[in-house]
Design a protein around this motif. Structure first.
Motif, PDB file in Angstrom:
ATOM      1  N   MET A 115      -6.057   5.944   0.932  1.00 34.55           N
ATOM      2  CA  MET A 115      -6.254   5.228  -0.330  1.00 34.55           C
ATOM      3  C   MET A 115      -6.064   6.151  -1.535  1.00 34.55           C
ATOM      4  O   MET A 115      -5.734   5.680  -2.631  1.00 34.55           O
ATOM      5  N   CYS A 116      -6.256   7.432  -1.320  1.00 32.78           N
ATOM      6  CA  CYS A 116      -6.067   8.385  -2.424  1.00 32.78           C
ATOM      7  C   CYS A 116      -4.638   8.384  -2.951  1.00 32.78           C
ATOM      8  O   CYS A 116      -4.396   8.774  -4.095  1.00 32.78           O
ATOM      9  N   THR A 117      -3.695   7.960  -2.110  1.00 35.21           N
ATOM     10  CA  THR A 117      -2.297   7.958  -2.549  1.00 35.21           C
ATOM     11  C   THR A 117      -2.009   6.808  -3.507  1.00 35.21           C
ATOM     12  O   THR A 117      -0.974   6.815  -4.182  1.00 35.21           O
ATOM     13  N   PHE A 118      -2.922   5.822  -3.567  1.00 36.45           N
ATOM     14  CA  PHE A 118      -2.738   4.678  -4.468  1.00 36.45           C
ATOM     15  C   PHE A 118      -3.402   5.014  -5.803  1.00 36.45           C
ATOM     16  O   PHE A 118      -4.482   4.523  -6.127  1.00 36.45           O
ATOM     17  N   THR A 119      -2.754   5.835  -6.563  1.00 33.85           N
ATOM     18  CA  THR A 119      -3.372   6.429  -7.747  1.00 33.85           C
ATOM     19  C   THR A 119      -3.613   5.436  -8.881  1.00 33.85           C
ATOM     20  O   THR A 119      -4.361   5.750  -9.818  1.00 33.85           O
ATOM     21  N   SER A 120      -2.996   4.255  -8.822  1.00 33.85           N
ATOM     22  CA  SER A 120      -3.173   3.263  -9.894  1.00 33.85           C
ATOM     23  C   SER A 120      -4.035   2.081  -9.461  1.00 33.85           C
ATOM     24  O   SER A 120      -4.175   1.112 -10.220  1.00 33.85           O
ATOM     25  N   LYS A 128       2.224   2.772  -8.041  1.00 35.07           N
ATOM     26  CA  LYS A 128       2.016   1.757  -9.080  1.00 35.07           C
ATOM     27  C   LYS A 128       1.178   0.575  -8.590  1.00 35.07           C
ATOM     28  O   LYS A 128       0.916  -0.341  -9.364  1.00 35.07           O
ATOM     29  N   LEU A 129       0.746   0.629  -7.333  1.00 33.50           N
ATOM     30  CA  LEU A 129      -0.020  -0.482  -6.767  1.00 33.50           C
ATOM     31  C   LEU A 129      -1.373  -0.612  -7.463  1.00 33.50           C
ATOM     32  O   LEU A 129      -2.138   0.346  -7.561  1.00 33.50           O
ATOM     33  N   GLU A 130      -1.673  -1.823  -7.951  1.00 34.10           N
ATOM     34  CA  GLU A 130      -2.919  -2.078  -8.682  1.00 34.10           C
ATOM     35  C   GLU A 130      -3.886  -2.977  -7.921  1.00 34.10           C
ATOM     36  O   GLU A 130      -5.101  -2.870  -8.111  1.00 34.10           O
ATOM     37  N   VAL A 131      -3.358  -3.858  -7.079  1.00 30.02           N
ATOM     38  CA  VAL A 131      -4.204  -4.822  -6.368  1.00 30.02           C
ATOM     39  C   VAL A 131      -3.846  -4.795  -4.885  1.00 30.02           C
ATOM     40  O   VAL A 131      -2.673  -4.972  -4.522  1.00 30.02           O
ATOM     41  N   LEU A 132      -4.867  -4.575  -4.045  1.00 35.93           N
ATOM     42  CA  LEU A 132      -4.665  -4.555  -2.594  1.00 35.93           C
ATOM     43  C   LEU A 132      -5.728  -5.428  -1.936  1.00 35.93           C
ATOM     44  O   LEU A 132      -6.927  -5.184  -2.078  1.00 35.93           O
TER      45      LEU A 132
END
Length: 391
Positions: free
Chosen positions: A194-199, A172-176
């Motif tokens: 980074m591919c695991t951060f689908t959102s 659910k991470l949107e901003v990194l």
């Protein structure tokens, strides 16, 4: 009067009630927000801070302190009491505390946390428990701006941070934010992580020293809306024909998302290897921040905007017209040049030393030669005098 006495008696008898709750002297306690500044290690581990935490808090700010180590169960233990969870907590701000170590279970018991700020710390990720973020599955914003230890190689940080991220359920991470961390690598392993951060919608990599990036557009970052690569060490790009390269990947993401990217502040070499980037700037639908003032930093087109240079003028003066210049080839070229210059330098030194020695030997010999010549002349004169006397 009688009512006040009754309240006091109740508080004395039932010590577990909120009557005994006290706000830490360095904190401001509101019903939904706890704000603490200037904490040290004893403050963060003390009972006075623990008593300041209530289960109805929505935001906690602990900033501008000196806290080298975040302890286990920072906000309370739900292992001892399964009913204890800060379910209302949405934001935890821990910026600017000099944090070097984050223990395991530090961030447990906050299942609905959406925003975590660890900016401006000295986190040593090399020694961190890889399950640091495991229990914050609903996190949407993670700020790690200037968060990592300055004296540790950034490649080590990247390697261990990848392990932490792979253990983190950040779907659910949107901003990194990863800016200002001296990162020098964004390779295939990083891209896979980074591919695991689908959102993910916003990725900030500004003010690092990254020379190039690898993206895998078919599998990840399809929701990306903003990529900040400003003030890095990018001076050229892989050919557009490389489908794992940055330019091609950005175009693919643009097909499914309204994407913007920031390249400002990089020092571009406007030789033949920059032609693909120039052509891409002209035709892409990706919004490129300050596109018209991205500047060349080489001698041929120095201080000219990239888009103002005609495509045919991007040439390599060395005669190398290859459109792919890998960092390893560039490094080999630099090493060869250094060895050649070193050989020339040593040759000049050897030549100078040889001339100096020769001159010194010659100078040394000359007085002896002169003396021999004089002695020879003197012998001749004596012989002639002796002959005259005999006669």
């Amino acid at each position: 009067m009688k009512a006040s006495i009754v309240v006091v008696i109740i508080c004395l008898i039932v010590q577990q009630t909120n009557c005994e709750k006290k706000c830490h002297q360095k904190c401001i306690c509101n019903p939904k927000v706890l704000t603490c500044k200037g904490f040290n290690q004893d403050d963060i581990e003390g009972d006075e801070f623990a008593n300041s935490i209530t289960t109805d808090l929505e935001r906690i700010h602990i900033t501008d302190g000196d806290i080298p180590e975040l302890p286990r169960n920072l906000l309370g233990s739900c292992a001892d009491d399964s009913s204890y969870h800060l379910n209302a907590l949405k934001k935890l701000d821990l910026q600017n505390n000099g944090i070097k170590k984050i223990n395991g279970q530090t961030l447990h018991c906050v299942p609905n946390l959406e925003e975590l700020n660890l900016a401006n710390n000295q986190w040593n990720v090399s020694t961190v428990h890889t399950r640091t973020f495991t229990n914050i599955q609903n996190l949407k914003k993670l700020n790690l701006s200037d968060a990592l230890h300055d004296e540790i190689d950034s490649k080590e940080h990247i390697k261990h941070l990848r392990l932490v991220f792979l253990e983190s359920p950040f779907t659910k991470l949107e901003v990194l934010a990863l800016d200002n961390n001296k990162f020098s690598v964004y390779d295939a392993d990083t891209a896979n992580t980074m591919c695991t951060f689908t959102s993910l919608k916003r990725l900030n990599l500004a003010h690092n020293i990254i020379p190039s990036l690898t993206f895998y557009h078919k599998r990840c970052l399809t929701h990306l809306e903003h990529l900040d690569l400003s003030y890095n060490s990018i001076n050229t790009f892989e050919a557009y024909s490389n489908h794992n390269g940055l330019l091609f990947s950005l175009d693919q993401i643009q097909k499914v998302s309204n994407l913007s990217v920031n390249f400002y502040g990089n020092e571009f070499d406007c030789d033949c290897h920059m032609q693909d980037f120039h052509d891409w700037l002209k035709r892409t639908e990706v919004h490129v921040f300050k596109k018209n003032i991205l500047i060349c930093h080489d001698s041929l087109h120095f201080n000219r905007s990239i888009v103002s240079v005609p495509s045919a003028e991007f040439v390599c003066l060395s005669g190398d017209s290859s459109s792919n210049r890998s960092p390893s080839n560039a490094a080999v070229g630099v090493l060869v040049t250094m060895f050649v210059l070193l050989a020339i330098f040593l040759s000049v030194i050897a030549y100078i030393k040889r001339d100096t020695i020769k001159h010194f030997v010659t100078s040394f010999k000359r007085p002896s030669m002169a003396k021999s010549h004089l002695l020879g002349n003197y012998s001749s004169v004596n012989n002639e005098n002796a002959t005259d006397m005999e006669v």
